[in-house]
Design a protein around this motif. Structure first.
Motif, PDB file in Angstrom:
ATOM      1  N   ALA A  27       0.835  -1.211   0.000  1.00  0.00           N
ATOM      2  CA  ALA A  27       0.000   0.000   0.000  1.00  0.00           C
ATOM      3  C   ALA A  27       0.864   1.252   0.000  1.00  0.00           C
ATOM      4  O   ALA A  27       0.574   2.236  -0.703  1.00  0.00           O
ATOM      5  N   ASN A  28       1.934   1.234   0.784  1.00  0.00           N
ATOM      6  CA  ASN A  28       2.856   2.374   0.820  1.00  0.00           C
ATOM      7  C   ASN A  28       3.660   2.495  -0.463  1.00  0.00           C
ATOM      8  O   ASN A  28       3.918   3.611  -0.939  1.00  0.00           O
ATOM      9  N   LEU A  29       4.030   1.368  -1.042  1.00  0.00           N
ATOM     10  CA  LEU A  29       4.777   1.384  -2.300  1.00  0.00           C
ATOM     11  C   LEU A  29       3.945   2.008  -3.416  1.00  0.00           C
ATOM     12  O   LEU A  29       4.437   2.880  -4.159  1.00  0.00           O
ATOM     13  N   ILE A  30       2.688   1.581  -3.529  1.00  0.00           N
ATOM     14  CA  ILE A  30       1.797   2.149  -4.549  1.00  0.00           C
ATOM     15  C   ILE A  30       1.579   3.633  -4.297  1.00  0.00           C
ATOM     16  O   ILE A  30       1.584   4.454  -5.231  1.00  0.00           O
ATOM     17  N   TYR A  31       1.414   3.995  -3.030  1.00  0.00           N
ATOM     18  CA  TYR A  31       1.231   5.408  -2.658  1.00  0.00           C
ATOM     19  C   TYR A  31       2.430   6.244  -3.097  1.00  0.00           C
ATOM     20  O   TYR A  31       2.273   7.321  -3.688  1.00  0.00           O
ATOM     21  N   LEU A  32       3.629   5.748  -2.836  1.00  0.00           N
ATOM     22  CA  LEU A  32       4.850   6.489  -3.172  1.00  0.00           C
ATOM     23  C   LEU A  32       5.052   6.583  -4.680  1.00  0.00           C
ATOM     24  O   LEU A  32       5.467   7.625  -5.194  1.00  0.00           O
ATOM     25  N   LEU A  33       4.754   5.499  -5.400  1.00  0.00           N
ATOM     26  CA  LEU A  33       4.855   5.545  -6.861  1.00  0.00           C
ATOM     27  C   LEU A  33       3.873   6.571  -7.422  1.00  0.00           C
ATOM     28  O   LEU A  33       4.203   7.326  -8.341  1.00  0.00           O
ATOM     29  N   GLY A  34       2.669   6.611  -6.847  1.00  0.00           N
ATOM     30  CA  GLY A  34       1.682   7.602  -7.261  1.00  0.00           C
ATOM     31  C   GLY A  34       2.148   9.014  -6.950  1.00  0.00           C
ATOM     32  O   GLY A  34       1.943   9.936  -7.744  1.00  0.00           O
ATOM     33  N   MET A  35       2.786   9.185  -5.800  1.00  0.00           N
ATOM     34  CA  MET A  35       3.293  10.500  -5.413  1.00  0.00           C
ATOM     35  C   MET A  35       4.369  10.985  -6.381  1.00  0.00           C
ATOM     36  O   MET A  35       4.436  12.188  -6.698  1.00  0.00           O
ATOM     37  N   VAL A  36       5.188  10.073  -6.871  1.00  0.00           N
ATOM     38  CA  VAL A  36       6.205  10.428  -7.869  1.00  0.00           C
ATOM     39  C   VAL A  36       5.530  10.964  -9.133  1.00  0.00           C
ATOM     40  O   VAL A  36       5.952  11.975  -9.696  1.00  0.00           O
ATOM     41  N   GLY A 102       4.788 -14.467 -15.482  1.00  0.00           N
ATOM     42  CA  GLY A 102       5.456 -13.179 -15.354  1.00  0.00           C
ATOM     43  C   GLY A 102       4.684 -12.064 -16.024  1.00  0.00           C
ATOM     44  O   GLY A 102       3.723 -12.305 -16.769  1.00  0.00           O
ATOM     45  N   VAL A 103       5.125 -10.830 -15.794  1.00  0.00           N
ATOM     46  CA  VAL A 103       4.427  -9.665 -16.337  1.00  0.00           C
ATOM     47  C   VAL A 103       4.445  -9.686 -17.860  1.00  0.00           C
ATOM     48  O   VAL A 103       3.418  -9.436 -18.510  1.00  0.00           O
ATOM     49  N   ALA A 132      -1.039  -7.042  -9.893  1.00  0.00           N
ATOM     50  CA  ALA A 132      -1.142  -8.454  -9.540  1.00  0.00           C
ATOM     51  C   ALA A 132       0.233  -9.044  -9.242  1.00  0.00           C
ATOM     52  O   ALA A 132       0.411  -9.778  -8.251  1.00  0.00           O
ATOM     53  N   PHE A 133       1.217  -8.705 -10.060  1.00  0.00           N
ATOM     54  CA  PHE A 133       2.545  -9.295  -9.872  1.00  0.00           C
ATOM     55  C   PHE A 133       3.319  -8.613  -8.739  1.00  0.00           C
ATOM     56  O   PHE A 133       4.176  -9.245  -8.109  1.00  0.00           O
ATOM     57  N   ILE A 134       3.040  -7.352  -8.472  1.00  0.00           N
ATOM     58  CA  ILE A 134       3.614  -6.714  -7.280  1.00  0.00           C
ATOM     59  C   ILE A 134       3.120  -7.439  -6.037  1.00  0.00           C
ATOM     60  O   ILE A 134       3.887  -7.742  -5.111  1.00  0.00           O
ATOM     61  N   SER A 135       1.819  -7.727  -6.001  1.00  0.00           N
ATOM     62  CA  SER A 135       1.239  -8.460  -4.872  1.00  0.00           C
ATOM     63  C   SER A 135       1.867  -9.832  -4.729  1.00  0.00           C
ATOM     64  O   SER A 135       2.197 -10.279  -3.625  1.00  0.00           O
ATOM     65  N   LYS A 136       2.052 -10.518  -5.855  1.00  0.00           N
ATOM     66  CA  LYS A 136       2.649 -11.857  -5.824  1.00  0.00           C
ATOM     67  C   LYS A 136       4.098 -11.802  -5.344  1.00  0.00           C
ATOM     68  O   LYS A 136       4.530 -12.627  -4.528  1.00  0.00           O
ATOM     69  N   TYR A 137       4.840 -10.814  -5.821  1.00  0.00           N
ATOM     70  CA  TYR A 137       6.264 -10.717  -5.469  1.00  0.00           C
ATOM     71  C   TYR A 137       6.456 -10.443  -3.978  1.00  0.00           C
ATOM     72  O   TYR A 137       7.344 -11.017  -3.335  1.00  0.00           O
ATOM     73  N   PHE A 138       5.614  -9.560  -3.414  1.00  0.00           N
ATOM     74  CA  PHE A 138       5.766  -9.201  -2.002  1.00  0.00           C
ATOM     75  C   PHE A 138       4.861 -10.029  -1.076  1.00  0.00           C
ATOM     76  O   PHE A 138       4.840  -9.792   0.134  1.00  0.00           O
ATOM     77  N   ASP A 139       4.139 -10.984  -1.664  1.00  0.00           N
ATOM     78  CA  ASP A 139       3.279 -11.885  -0.894  1.00  0.00           C
ATOM     79  C   ASP A 139       2.266 -11.100  -0.053  1.00  0.00           C
ATOM     80  O   ASP A 139       2.016 -11.420   1.114  1.00  0.00           O
ATOM     81  N   SER A 145      -4.641  -5.742  -2.589  1.00  0.00           N
ATOM     82  CA  SER A 145      -3.674  -5.162  -3.521  1.00  0.00           C
ATOM     83  C   SER A 145      -4.328  -4.770  -4.837  1.00  0.00           C
ATOM     84  O   SER A 145      -3.978  -3.740  -5.437  1.00  0.00           O
ATOM     85  N   MET A 146      -5.272  -5.577  -5.296  1.00  0.00           N
ATOM     86  CA  MET A 146      -5.945  -5.234  -6.545  1.00  0.00           C
ATOM     87  C   MET A 146      -6.876  -4.038  -6.365  1.00  0.00           C
ATOM     88  O   MET A 146      -7.084  -3.251  -7.299  1.00  0.00           O
TER      89      MET A 146
END
Length: 459
Positions: A27-36, A102-103, A132-139, A145-146
């Motif tokens: 959730a924080n990763l998506i937030y930060l990417l959005g902030m960028v 994979g993506v 979907a794959f971000i969620s899978k990678y970070f479990d 996540s979706m």
């Protein structure tokens, strides 16, 4: 600043108690990417602070609601909450993409045999695959996540709405305040948290509409409009095709205000000719899309309910259907009562409260618009404050709502709801405080009486 920190702390505590650290991290990763993206696409200092506050607030308030919904869903042993399409269609597609490994493989599969006029939502699934794959990678929790994919776009949408307010000469603080009002109290809030494509469709609609408010002609802006239209077609082809009106509208409006009229006239000839050629070449495909949309949404049997009855009345019935659909649910507690539809407790429960709030919000909006139509004094005060781009987009918005009047779903109409929200706020801002209080009092009074009468009738 303190309230934004408190909002983040509340999210942290809730997420770590309801879910796990991996989901909180995503959730924080998506937030930060959005902030960028937000900071990179907005340069002016006097706008940027409000934009950052909007993005932060909408994202984390929406995330709180997502967490509470998930907690309720788990406690009731439901497999989904509020929207059956999430469980029946979108999540199974997500799992299908994840099974490809994979993506790149998922993207290749998604875009194979791409056809702009297909009803398959290539653009939407292309957007979902990385989540979907971000969620899978970070479990992390895949369901949550979706939902973040919608929340991110919902947060971006608040920025576009804010800019449309500014383009309509609202002051910075007022634009910020009214954008928060719309994004939290209208139906936009709910659909910013559900795994459905409607909020993404709305975002690109508003983005394209925003460019028509620009006063100076720019080749870059018209190319952006074309790109927005094409992307919209990959999300929902029939509504994407409707957006083609933005091209002649942009050219016409900039011809009125631009200092480069000769360039605008020459460009208009080129772009309109190209558009007509496009329509001529792809006429059969466009006709098939329109026919399929009519068969599924417009010409299907609406039953014996209110909309079914109204659709039998020429013209006025469709107009009344627009208002009736906008104020749903009536009575407002219907969506909150599981006993109303025992076969779908996942959709009818207390967590559907944003739908009820959104219906009440629409009622107030309609009250101001009806007052504008009926009361000459109000029209006199407001008419001069309405910009030409807003007038034209309201006209096309009404046309869109009229065409879709038999569609018993607010989520397909959100982009133009936003324009009417802005219009109603423009009305409220330009009338006296006494008139504003009268309209609000009468709106609440009639809304209370209507809900009370229907409640008694249904008992």
């Amino acid at each position: 600043m303190l309230k934004y920190i408190i909002l983040y702390v509340v999210n942290t505590v809730l997420c770590l108690n309801i879910l796990d650290f991996s989901t909180f991290f995503v959730a924080n990763l998506i937030y930060l990417l959005g902030m960028v993206v937000v900071c990179g696409s907005n340069k002016r200092k006097n706008i940027s602070l409000n934009i950052i506050k909007l993005y932060h607030t909408i994202y984390w308030v929406g995330f709180i609601y997502i967490l509470l919904c998930y907690s309720y869903m788990v406690s009731q042993n439901y497999e989904y909450l509020l929207a059956y399409d999430v469980y029946n269609y979108f999540m199974p597609k997500v799992y299908e993409f994840l099974s490809l490994g994979g993506v790149k493989e998922a993207w290749d599969y998604n875009w194979q045999n791409f056809n702009l006029f297909s009803r398959y939502q290539s653009g939407y699934f292309g957007y979902l695959i990385p989540f979907a794959f971000i969620s899978k990678y970070f479990d992390s929790n895949i369901y949550i996540s979706m939902q973040l994919s919608s929340l991110l776009i919902g947060s971006f949408s608040s920025i576009v709405i804010y800019k449309i307010f500014l383009l309509n000469n609202f002051k910075f603080f007022n634009a910020y305040k009214y954008t928060l009002l719309i994004c939290i109290f209208s139906i936009l809030f709910l659909y910013s948290t559900l795994l459905l494509r409607d909020i993404v469709v709305m975002f690109f609609y508003l983005l394209g509409i925003m460019y028509t408010f620009k006063k100076e002609f720019s080749f870059l802006d018209i190319l952006k409009i074309i790109l927005v239209i094409l992307i919209s077609c990959t999300l929902r082809v029939e509504t994407g095709l409707f957006l083609f009106y933005l091209i002649p509208l942009y050219l016409y409006l900039t011809m009125q205000t631009s200092r480069k009229k000769d360039i605008v006239i020459f460009s208009s000839i080129i772009f309109i000719s190209t558009l007509l050629l496009f329509l001529l070449i792809f006429y059969s495909q466009i006709f098939n899309v329109v026919t399929a949309n009519n068969d599924i949404y417009l010409d299907s049997d609406k039953g014996d309910g209110v909309v079914g009855f109204l659709q039998n009345i020429p013209i006025i019935g469709s107009i009344l259907s627009i208002f009736y659909n906008a104020i749903q649910p009536i009575p407002l507690w219907v969506k909150l009562d599981e006993s109303f539809d025992l076969s779908r407790p996942e959709a009818y429960n207390i967590m559907a409260f944003p739908i009820s709030i959104g219906g009440g919000f629409n009622w107030i909006v309609i009250s101001f618009i009806v007052s504008f139509i009926l009361i000459r004094k109000i029209r006199f005060k407001v008419l001069s404050q309405i910009s030409n781009p807003l007038i034209f987009n309201l006209f096309f918005g009404f046309l869109f709502l009229y065409i879709q009047s038999s569609v018993i779903s607010q989520r397909r109409l959100m982009a133009y709801y936003v324009l009417f929200y802005i219009f109603s706020i423009l009305i409220a801002q330009n009338i006296s405080l006494a008139d504003r209080k009268k309209i609000l009092f009468l709106a609440f009074l009639f809304y209370f009486l209507l809900n009370s009468l229907l409640t008694v009738f249904m008992l």
